[in-house]
Design a protein around this motif. Sequence first.
Motif, mmCIF file in Angstrom:
data_model
loop_
_atom_site.group_PDB
_atom_site.id
_atom_site.type_symbol
_atom_site.label_atom_id
_atom_site.label_comp_id
_atom_site.label_asym_id
_atom_site.label_seq_id
_atom_site.Cartn_x
_atom_site.Cartn_y
_atom_site.Cartn_z
ATOM 1 N N MET A 1 0.888 6.936 21.050
ATOM 2 C CA MET A 1 2.153 7.437 20.557
ATOM 3 C C MET A 1 1.963 8.806 19.880
ATOM 4 O O MET A 1 2.791 9.696 20.061
ATOM 5 C CB MET A 1 2.736 6.405 19.586
ATOM 6 N N ALA A 2 0.881 8.935 19.090
ATOM 7 C CA ALA A 2 0.626 10.202 18.412
ATOM 8 C C ALA A 2 0.380 11.325 19.415
ATOM 9 O O ALA A 2 0.826 12.464 19.218
ATOM 10 C CB ALA A 2 -0.563 10.064 17.473
ATOM 11 N N THR A 3 -0.292 11.013 20.503
ATOM 12 C CA THR A 3 -0.559 12.023 21.525
ATOM 13 C C THR A 3 0.746 12.514 22.156
ATOM 14 O O THR A 3 0.924 13.718 22.389
ATOM 15 C CB THR A 3 -1.472 11.438 22.626
ATOM 16 N N ILE A 4 1.658 11.604 22.399
ATOM 17 C CA ILE A 4 2.944 11.984 22.989
ATOM 18 C C ILE A 4 3.731 12.878 22.027
ATOM 19 O O ILE A 4 4.321 13.884 22.435
ATOM 20 C CB ILE A 4 3.749 10.721 23.360
ATOM 21 N N VAL A 5 3.706 12.542 20.736
ATOM 22 C CA VAL A 5 4.416 13.353 19.741
ATOM 23 C C VAL A 5 3.815 14.754 19.663
ATOM 24 O O VAL A 5 4.538 15.759 19.607
ATOM 25 C CB VAL A 5 4.395 12.650 18.368
#
Length: 72
Positions: A1-5
Amino acid sequence: MATIVVYAGAILVTFLFVLMLAQSSGRAYYDRVSWEPLLASATGAVLVGVLTMAIVGSSLQDAPVKPGGNAH
């Protein structure tokens, strides 16, 4: 999720840079004439004057007083 953000934020920032750097063909007169150089020069001259007066004023206050000098 952090990578997508992080990637979504990078894409948005890149898109904003493209929008900021894009030149529109029909620009208004007030966009072509800039007052920034004039205002920057005037502000610089005022700051140099204020700093000069502050330095001269502080050096005059620190000047030694001669005995029997300017006493009226």
